[in-house]
Design a protein around this motif. Structure first.
Motif, PDB file in Angstrom:
ATOM      1  N   TYR A  23       0.834  -1.200   0.000  1.00 57.74           N
ATOM      2  CA  TYR A  23       0.000   0.000   0.000  1.00 57.74           C
ATOM      3  C   TYR A  23       0.868   1.249   0.000  1.00 57.74           C
ATOM      4  O   TYR A  23       0.479   2.270  -0.532  1.00 57.74           O
ATOM      5  CB  TYR A  23      -0.952   0.000   1.201  1.00 57.74           C
ATOM      6  N   LEU A  24       2.035   1.153   0.630  1.00 64.67           N
ATOM      7  CA  LEU A  24       2.989   2.262   0.598  1.00 64.67           C
ATOM      8  C   LEU A  24       3.723   2.198  -0.732  1.00 64.67           C
ATOM      9  O   LEU A  24       4.388   1.214  -1.035  1.00 64.67           O
ATOM     10  CB  LEU A  24       4.014   2.135   1.744  1.00 64.67           C
ATOM     11  N   GLN A  25       3.595   3.236  -1.545  1.00 67.03           N
ATOM     12  CA  GLN A  25       4.184   3.238  -2.879  1.00 67.03           C
ATOM     13  C   GLN A  25       5.431   4.121  -2.944  1.00 67.03           C
ATOM     14  O   GLN A  25       5.493   5.165  -2.302  1.00 67.03           O
ATOM     15  CB  GLN A  25       3.160   3.733  -3.905  1.00 67.03           C
ATOM     16  N   PHE A  26       6.402   3.671  -3.734  1.00 69.40           N
ATOM     17  CA  PHE A  26       7.594   4.441  -4.056  1.00 69.40           C
ATOM     18  C   PHE A  26       7.496   4.842  -5.522  1.00 69.40           C
ATOM     19  O   PHE A  26       7.797   4.042  -6.401  1.00 69.40           O
ATOM     20  CB  PHE A  26       8.869   3.598  -3.866  1.00 69.40           C
ATOM     21  N   PRO A  27       7.070   6.059  -5.806  1.00 71.33           N
ATOM     22  CA  PRO A  27       7.021   6.482  -7.207  1.00 71.33           C
ATOM     23  C   PRO A  27       8.450   6.634  -7.746  1.00 71.33           C
ATOM     24  O   PRO A  27       9.287   7.286  -7.128  1.00 71.33           O
ATOM     25  CB  PRO A  27       6.307   7.831  -7.170  1.00 71.33           C
ATOM     26  N   GLY A  54       5.470  -0.940  -4.684  1.00 74.37           N
ATOM     27  CA  GLY A  54       5.043  -0.949  -3.297  1.00 74.37           C
ATOM     28  C   GLY A  54       6.239  -1.248  -2.401  1.00 74.37           C
ATOM     29  O   GLY A  54       7.248  -1.813  -2.847  1.00 74.37           O
ATOM     30  N   PHE A  55       6.140  -0.859  -1.138  1.00 73.02           N
ATOM     31  CA  PHE A  55       7.251  -1.038  -0.204  1.00 73.02           C
ATOM     32  C   PHE A  55       7.683  -2.500  -0.127  1.00 73.02           C
ATOM     33  O   PHE A  55       8.874  -2.813  -0.191  1.00 73.02           O
ATOM     34  CB  PHE A  55       6.864  -0.532   1.192  1.00 73.02           C
ATOM     35  N   LYS A  56       6.724  -3.402  -0.009  1.00 73.27           N
ATOM     36  CA  LYS A  56       7.046  -4.829   0.091  1.00 73.27           C
ATOM     37  C   LYS A  56       7.788  -5.309  -1.161  1.00 73.27           C
ATOM     38  O   LYS A  56       8.789  -6.013  -1.067  1.00 73.27           O
ATOM     39  CB  LYS A  56       5.775  -5.648   0.302  1.00 73.27           C
TER      40      LYS A  56
END
Length: 188
Positions: A54-58, A92-94
């Protein structure tokens, strides 16, 4: 991350005779940048558990996409990439953390198949010095080609030279199975 995937896939099957890796990471062996240590930390493991993907790294926040595509020399690859609906613009972070924490079953030093590591001398994303460190850790028959003046994606910025390089290497190392002579890339 294609160079890393290519090298790791080489170890998984006898169907693969060798590989060409445009850049390589070997995160199980070498931290490319200090931030990679964070991704391997217990704190990052907790963030992954809570945030998953859910945490995204653009990528636009992490990479200067214009620099990666040599926009100053030719804006077309950048503009095409920006319009490509299949382009991955973030992780995503994962997913991103999985790149840096992957532990291969076969260590790089146990490689026994021909490998060509290529990288640009002026790559702003994966420095040539990092690729040299990784190259030193890889076992088996191997070649390293640091492309003079090259940047992050020689397949985009100098496609003919890159294709000629791969063809020359494959002809020598894979088709002729010549693993003893010194391979030289074609002139740039």
């Amino acid at each position: 991350m294609g160079g890393e995937i290519t090298f790791q896939a080489l170890q998984t099957s006898d169907r693969f005779a060798g590989c060409v890796a445009m850049n390589i990471l070997l995160p199980s062996e070498v931290n490319m940048r200090p931030i990679i240590g964070f991704f391997k930390s217990p704190v990052a493991a907790v963030i992954e558990m809570l945030g998953q993907d859910y945490l995204q790294f653009p990528l636009k926040k992490v990479l200067d996409m214009k620099a990666v595509t040599s926009y100053d020399k030719n804006p077309l690859p950048y503009e095409q990439r920006m319009r490509n609906p299949l382009m991955v613009w973030g992780y995503g972070f994962k997913s991103y953390r999985s790149v840096w924490t992957y532990k291969p079953k076969t260590p790089p030093s146990a490689n026994q198949k021909p490998v060509l590591i290529t990288c640009g001398e002026k790559d702003p994303v994966v420095p040539a010095t990092h690729c040299e460190r990784c190259y030193d850790l890889i076992g088996g028959p191997k070649d390293l080609y640091i492309i003079p003046g090259g940047e992050h994606q020689p397949i985009v910025t100098i496609p003919k030279h890159f294709a000629d390089t791969i063809a020359s290497w494959v002809q020598t190392r894979i088709h002729k199975k010549d693993l003893k002579s010194q391979w030289k890339p074609p002139k740039l």
